[in-house]
Enzyme design. Structure first.
Site, short mmCIF file in Angstrom:
data_model
loop_
_atom_site.label_atom_id
_atom_site.label_comp_id
_atom_site.label_asym_id
_atom_site.label_seq_id
_atom_site.Cartn_x
_atom_site.Cartn_y
_atom_site.Cartn_z
N CYS A 1 6.50 7.44 5.64
CA CYS A 1 7.47 7.05 4.60
C CYS A 1 8.65 8.01 4.59
O CYS A 1 9.44 8.01 5.53
CB CYS A 1 6.77 6.95 3.25
SG CYS A 1 7.68 5.98 2.04
N GLU B 1 -2.51 7.38 4.69
CA GLU B 1 -3.23 8.45 3.98
C GLU B 1 -3.71 8.00 2.60
O GLU B 1 -4.57 8.63 2.00
CB GLU B 1 -2.35 9.71 3.89
CG GLU B 1 -1.35 9.76 2.76
CD GLU B 1 -0.14 8.84 2.93
OE1 GLU B 1 -0.12 8.03 3.88
OE2 GLU B 1 0.79 8.93 2.09
N HIS C 1 1.59 3.69 4.20
CA HIS C 1 0.88 4.93 3.87
C HIS C 1 -0.60 4.89 4.27
O HIS C 1 -1.46 4.63 3.42
CB HIS C 1 0.94 5.15 2.35
CG HIS C 1 2.28 5.58 1.87
ND1 HIS C 1 2.67 6.90 1.82
CD2 HIS C 1 3.33 4.86 1.39
CE1 HIS C 1 3.90 6.98 1.33
NE2 HIS C 1 4.33 5.77 1.07
#
Lengths: 233, 87
Positions: free
Chosen positions: A86, A205, A203
């Site tokens: 991002c 993560e 994302h």
């Protein structure tokens, strides 16, 4: 295995990235943007999501000149693995470590939802554990994620297998409706020509444990583990 | 050394669809101003520059544009330099 996550003023996904690293067996270490050296034995550097420097001027434009970025660039140029998620992707483009740029979403709205990604290649350290063509459900959260580059650059990254992830619908087709931000060719993530620097707007993560809504982000971290262990695809 | 005033106009490169401009254009049309078109939205940056002459001032500002103020992948810019009125 050691994974470092750089915190810039305005980073807000740094702890998620540290946690995702730990979940996959990395020793996760915090790095500060004002540091002037990297800890020894680092295997992976993550530039996390957020709004570094308030997105002033352009996303990533000021973070790119943080003192530690000179070290990150040297690490990348020496073949070290660098992953920008991002805002981290935006910083890598501003730093010139990845081609192209991320600009305002085509519909002008901030988009925050799960998207479906298609794995375009598993010949990178970031996707070695994924099957080509496999679909991942991963969240996006950005206002400026429309990937653009000059036509010859797009042509070359497509031809070189540098497109890692593409926004698709649930059947795996890259359609206009499945493109959350108007990115050229539905591009969601790319690697550099050498394959050691990766940037993606979604994302992974955030989705490494089912309890938080999904675990499809694990593939990226499992790939890093597998690559570092020297296990081929 | 003289004092110069610099303005930098930053716009999205022509090849990149300016979605903000398009949205504002359609808003203008809905406000019954169909004669307005080709809306492009950019940034306006003002700086003061100390330099021996206008050419040097322009050079420094262009360097600032190339290094930080603009991103050549997506933006074009124009620099205007004026000498600040002598006190």
């Amino acid at each position: 295995m050691k994974l470092g996550v750089v915190t810039f003023p305005g980073s807000n996904c740094d702890h998620d990235a540290l946690h995702a690293g730990s979940v996959h067996g990395f020793e996760s270490v915090r790095l500060w943007h004002k540091d002037t050296s990297l800890p020894s034995g680092l295997d992976v550097i993550v530039l996390p999501g957020g709004f570094s420097y308030g997105d002033y001027l352009r996303t990533g434009a000021i973070a790119r000149f943080s003192p530690l970025m000179a070290e990150v660039i040297a690490f990348a140029n020496a073949g070290g693995l660098v992953m920008g998620i991002c805002n981290g992707f935006q910083i890598l483009c501003e730093a010139g470590l990845l081609p192209g740029a991320l600009i305002r979403n085509a519909h002008l709205d901030f988009v925050c939802r799960d998207v479906t990604l298609r794995t375009e290649t598993n010949k990178t350290p970031f996707s070695i554990a994924l099957a080509e063509g496999s679909l991942l459900r991963i969240p996006v959260a950005h206002g400026e994620g429309r990937y653009v580059a000059a036509p010859d650059v797009i042509e070359s990254i497509e031809a070189n297998g540098q497109v890692l992830f593409r926004y698709v619908d649930v059947t795996g087709a890259a359609s206009e409706a499945s493109n959350p931000n108007g990115s050229t060719n539905n591009i969601a993530g790319i690697v550099n020509a050498a394959g050691n620097v990766m940037g993606m707007m979604p994302h992974p993560e955030r989705y490494v444990e089912a309890i938080v809504g999904g675990a499809d982000g694990r593939g990226v971290f499992e790939s890093l583990v597998r690559h570092l262990a020297g296990i081929p695809a | 050394m003289k004092n110069y005033h610099a303005t930098v106009t930053v716009t999205l490169r022509k090849a990149i669809l300016d979605v903000q401009g398009k949205t504002v254009e359609s808003a203008l049309h809905s406000l019954h101003m169909p004669q307005l078109g080709n809306v492009r939205i950019g940034k306006h940056i003002e700086l003061s520059v100390q330099a021996p002459d206008a050419d040097t001032a322009r050079e420094v500002v262009r360097e600032a544009c190339d290094k930080l103020l603009t991103n050549p992948v997506m933006e074009d810019y124009a620099v205007n330099i004026t000498e600040e009125g002598a006190a």
